[in-house]
Design a protein around this motif. Sequence first.
Motif, PDB file in Angstrom:
ATOM      1  N   ARG A 121       0.839  -1.204   0.000  1.00 13.11           N
ATOM      2  CA  ARG A 121       0.000   0.000   0.000  1.00 13.11           C
ATOM      3  C   ARG A 121       0.870   1.248   0.000  1.00 13.11           C
ATOM      4  N   LEU A 123       1.580   5.161   1.246  1.00 16.14           N
ATOM      5  CA  LEU A 123       1.328   5.997   2.416  1.00 16.14           C
ATOM      6  C   LEU A 123       1.889   7.393   2.159  1.00 16.14           C
ATOM      7  N   ASP A 150       4.212   9.400   9.341  1.00  7.05           N
ATOM      8  CA  ASP A 150       3.110   8.885   8.529  1.00  7.05           C
ATOM      9  C   ASP A 150       1.884   9.789   8.735  1.00  7.05           C
ATOM     10  N   SER A 152      -0.863   9.637   6.602  1.00  3.33           N
ATOM     11  CA  SER A 152      -1.883   9.105   5.698  1.00  3.33           C
ATOM     12  C   SER A 152      -3.288   9.401   6.201  1.00  3.33           C
ATOM     13  N   ASP A 153      -3.535   9.234   7.493  1.00  7.71           N
ATOM     14  CA  ASP A 153      -4.869   9.500   8.033  1.00  7.71           C
ATOM     15  C   ASP A 153      -5.236  10.970   7.878  1.00  7.71           C
ATOM     16  N   ARG A 154      -4.255  11.838   8.176  1.00 10.01           N
ATOM     17  CA  ARG A 154      -4.519  13.268   8.026  1.00 10.01           C
ATOM     18  C   ARG A 154      -4.785  13.622   6.565  1.00 10.01           C
ATOM     19  N   ARG A 155      -3.984  13.009   5.692  1.00  8.62           N
ATOM     20  CA  ARG A 155      -4.157  13.271   4.262  1.00  8.62           C
ATOM     21  C   ARG A 155      -5.512  12.792   3.767  1.00  8.62           C
ATOM     22  N   GLU A 156      -5.931  11.637   4.235  1.00  7.35           N
ATOM     23  CA  GLU A 156      -7.232  11.118   3.830  1.00  7.35           C
ATOM     24  C   GLU A 156      -8.347  12.043   4.299  1.00  7.35           C
ATOM     25  N   LEU A 157      -8.230  12.569   5.518  1.00 11.62           N
ATOM     26  CA  LEU A 157      -9.233  13.505   6.024  1.00 11.62           C
ATOM     27  C   LEU A 157      -9.243  14.776   5.184  1.00 11.62           C
ATOM     28  N   ARG A 160     -10.987  14.064   1.981  1.00  2.00           N
ATOM     29  CA  ARG A 160     -12.444  14.004   2.156  1.00  2.00           C
ATOM     30  C   ARG A 160     -13.034  15.405   2.246  1.00  2.00           C
TER      31      ARG A 160
END
Length: 615
Positions: A121, A123, A150, A152-157, A160
């Motif tokens: 995956r 990241l 990392d 990735s979670d912040r980037r995904e938010l 969105r």
Amino acid sequence: MSGTSEGPMPPAGTAPDTGQPMVTERDSSDVDRAELRDYRSAFQVAALPMAVVDRHGQVVRANEALGGLLGTEPGVLARQSAADLVDLASDRRTWQAYREVLGGSRSRLRCTRRLKHPDGRSLWAEITVVPMAGPPAGGVSGGVLLSVADISDRRELQNRLRHLQMHDPVTRLPNRTLFFERLSTALEGPPFQDDSLPRHGRIGLCYLDLDGFKAVNDTLGHRAGDRLLAAVATRLTDCAEADGFDRSGSHLVARLGGDEFAILVEDSAGTHQLTELARSVLNALQQPFDLAGQRLSVSASIGVVERASAGTSPTGLMQAADTTLYWAKADGKARWTLFDPERNAHRMTRQALSSTLRPAVERGEFTLEYQPLVCMADEVVRGVEALVRWNHPQFGMLPPNRFVSIAEEDGTIVQLGRWVLRTACRQARRWQVEHPGEPPLFISVNVAVRQLRDSDLVADVAEILAETGLAPGLLQLELTESAVMGSSGRPLRVLQALSDMGVRIAIDDFGTGYSNLAYLSRLPVSVLKLDGSFVRGFRYEDGAHPSPADETIVEAMVQLAHRLGLTVTAECVETSGQAERLRRIGCDTGQGWLYSRAVAPERIAELIGTRALEV
């Protein structure tokens, strides 16, 4: 014993003056080594992936977290290029900043990179590079500390939130903001594409809105309207995908607001592609929509623009699309219209004239020319028609058909018409005074219907006649057939008051409309001016035989006018043959190039008291 006494000796390892423990050079070295061991231990067990990098960019030491992030043992990373491990050389700006940190001329580098995780995956990582302070770490002097977080979670938010910000909640299409972002990017440079496909360097846009969508909202409610918009979006997307199949350019379907949509075609193949797309969209939208059991039929108007990307701005493209959509609406709706540069140039000229018309009246940029009205029986000049011209500083001398309709739309015709009336009456009176031995010329002035409705024309005429000294019987006011026929209320009262004053009323371009002849007998009209199309119809077939139909029609209108007590003026008389036939029919007055074009007042003075064809 000596005369001095000695106290007890301090314990070994303490300072003789303070009694505190002495720190020897050996003890200090032990402390440094202990601290260094602590630093290394913390470095190794830290959850944040880190590496010590020397000033040449080589990894000296990597911790367990970085090894785990990159899927290898930390020791394997030693002596490898840190820039290669975290992709710092992929763009020139980041690479330059990284080199500056290594060289000590920059205090920090922070950037975002997309890395490949060992499990396959991707990241998103935030890379930070800072110079290391304090004692050399791992034997490295002048090195830097590289850390990888990392995000990735912040980037995904963030993605969105951006998606919500850039997409329409009703149709889920890109919204106006994303559309213009994509449009700007497309015009800045061609998008990446397969080299096996051709590049055209062109861009296209279908800009549409739904015809009568407001009625759907008003009658069925906004929920039904939203369902309709979502269904329209689906059909537009299907059309765009079908058109984009096997083509080099990509398509973006967006809702710009309300019932307005756009299909952006990047790297279009030409006008034919855009027009075919527009046709497919019209056909798709004309199919009925089934919305929760409610069957609806709608149509759309589409403005189509296609041009080279070079030299095109987002603003310019959208202005052209908006203009073309307006044309599609004005041409009858439920159609597509292609941008026409010539038609747009005319519109732009019209807009420029509209914006400067009122100031031009105040600056005195208008002038009058006069065309003779000649008695058909003896060819003597009996009157003149005043024709206004605009001496425009940019476009030169403009005839009335270039600006009168604009003046009628914005109301400037009232101010301009008052100036024309005053100037013409003053000139007619001047001719009368300068030629006392000749019958005075009457002056004919065109009047717009808006002057009847929006101004006190009766008071204006009375004031101007009194001011100039011109007799009311020497003033003739011309109105078009469409303006006079069907007049009622205030316009009819104005015409009647002017007629009662002694002013003659003429119907201009008679025969081009749908005249109610019974109503004509009740109007205060004294003159009919036959439209020039009748006179131009006086042709000889095969060079020998006249057309009897045209002559019969004109003869009937002349006889009708005479029986109603009206005189008749024929316009556009250009040949002596036409003049002779009009004279035989019984037409009273003629006007046209056979006698004279519209000329300056000095030229009219030369015609007074003479036969027009002799001058």
